[in-house]
Design an enzyme around this catalytic site. Structure first.
Site: not given
Ligand code: SAJ
Length: 441
Positions: A209, A263
């Site tokens: 991720k 993010c």
């Protein structure tokens, strides 16, 4: 399918952008779901049948699952067969990860865990969080972690605005603390996931991720560095990137005024934190991108020196961190505005963002009125189709600085603007009206 998975009860901790759609999606697929949030206002709103975030299709799906009594909400967890933790992992001011919500959420389920349960962490976390933070807390249950309790990390990777679609269609990464944990987790998600489900270990899943978002950050930093070099050396970075990307193994991202969002501007720091002396490229990329607002501001100042008015006004177009969304979190536009404020009068317009910001105007015309320069900071579709002739009749200057390369250069030049694009040399305005980028395609 294992017998205990057939009539499954799931408890979802954290009902934000990821937890709520996930809870609703499982409920829609026949799982009995109990959703938990520490914010009583969120629980009350959801219990009243109203979603608290904007997401296409989510309200309708919530109505459906509340009607079928598959979904309930509360302030504390309940006994269940599986637990999903999807709480925020913000960043501290020293750029270290704040995993307090993950710690609290894990503690909160300890009293409810029993033999055979499955615990899944979906929050984006620094590497080894499952091994070094989550497992020690779960040991408080007294259960044998490898035999009686199953644990995995399955990071969320969906894009707000397309959440319901991407939850189903995207591939999923599942990293268990052992093979059985991975398999049980994959079995659970297969209830609605149509994409491939890839099994690995927990630390690898955590890194997958982080690497996805860091790859993008490093790539954008490279594009931004090339943009600066383009201005110095004298070439058009947009054209160069487009041509380089014709190569089958090259995919250079776009330069811009910086990297925003919660993010990509955050996750690389989680890798850096885990190995600061080794993560040199990660660090320099992050600081390169963080330095772009200042670069843009300096260029804007340079462009405005030719303008004759003493009290200069800039029409700032764009507040959101990327095009066609209303989200300002970590937006480079906000940083640029912060650096310009006090030195110039700012007339700000964003067709998507409605938050209160000093100087924000409701219309493009109001923002452009009497402006000495137009500064484009976000690649909204609405900006691509602006009619420069109309804008020219409103402004008092003729400078446009396009940091996203969104407007039609030829049109703006013909309308009488001095058109400057980030990543193109200053003395190289396209005054011919023929446009800069000509490709054979
Ligand atoms: N940006 C550039 N140049 C580019 C691409 C993006 O300057 O070529 C800028 C954007 O303008 C924006 C920032 O980068 O300010 C981030 O935008 P983004 O579209 O790259 O990413 P996010 O933050 O909206 O979503 C990302 C996605 N990750 C990847 O594409 C690898 C999404 O799939 C993740 O689920 C999400 O992060 C997340 O939650 O981690």
């Amino acid at each position: 399918m294992k017998k205990e998975m057939l009539h499954l009860k799931l408890c979802v901790i954290g009902l934000g952008y990821i937890g709520l759609p996930t809870a609703v999606m499982f409920a829609k697929h026949g799982v009995t779901v109990h959703g938990v949030d520490i914010n009583p206002n969120i629980v009350a709103k959801l219990a009243g049948g109203q979603i608290h975030i904007e997401e296409p299709g989510l309200q309708e799906m919530l109505d459906e699952v509340i009607e079928s009594q598959h979904l309930s909400f509360g302030a504390s967890p309940e006994q269940a067969d599986a637990f999903i933790i999807s709480v925020p992992t913000p960043i501290n001011s020293d750029k270290t990860a704040n995993v307090d919500y993950v710690i609290d959420a894990t503690h909160s389920i300890v009293p409810y865990l029993k033999k055979g349960d499955l615990v899944i962490l979906e929050s984006t976390v620094p590497p080894r969080t499952i091994e070094d933070v989550v497992l020690p807390i779960l040991k408080e249950t007294g259960l044998n972690i490898n035999r009686d309790l199953f644990v995995s990390h399955s990071p969320e990777r969906v894009l707000p605005g397309r959440l319901l679609e991407e939850l189903v269609e995207n591939d999923r990464i599942v990293g268990g603390i052992n093979q059985e944990s991975s398999e049980r987790t994959a079995e659970l998600y297969r209830r609605f996931v149509k994409g491939n489900i890839h099994l690995t270990d927990a630390t690898t899943a955590e890194m997958v991720k982080l690497m996805e978002n860091t790859y993008r950050d490093v790539n954008i930093a490279f594009a931004n560095e090339m943009a600066k070099i383009a201005e110095y050396v004298g070439f058009n970075v947009w054209e160069a990137i487009e041509l380089a990307n014709c190569h089958p193994r090259v995919n250079i991202h776009k330069p811009g005024p910086g990297v925003g969002g919660h993010c990509i501007a955050v996750d690389p720091w989680f890798i850096y934190e885990s190995a600061p002396s080794l993560a040199n490229l990660v660090h320099i990329s992050r600081t390169t991108n963080d330095g772009m607002p200042e670069f843009v501001v300096n260029k804007m100042k340079e462009l405005l020196t030719s303008s004759e008015h003493s009290n200069k006004t800039i029409a700032v177009l764009g507040l959101a961190f990327k095009g066609n969304i209303d989200d300002m979190r970590e937006s480079p536009a906000v940083e640029v505005i912060k650096l310009l404020r006090g030195q110039y009068t700012l007339q700000i317009f964003d067709p998507h963002v409605k938050d209160e910001i000093e100087g924000r105007k409701e219309t493009l015309a109001e923002a452009a009125k009497n402006a000495d320069a137009i500064l484009i900071l976000t690649d909204h579709n609405e900006f691509r189709t602006i009619n420069p002739v109309e804008i020219k009749s409103l402004v008092r200057g003729n400078i446009v600085f396009d940091t996203r390369n969104v407007v039609d250069h030829a049109l703006w030049s013909r309308a009488g603007f001095e058109h400057y694009v980030l990543g193109q040399p200053l003395n190289n305005f396209d005054k011919t009206g023929s446009g800069y980028i000509e490709t054979a395609r």
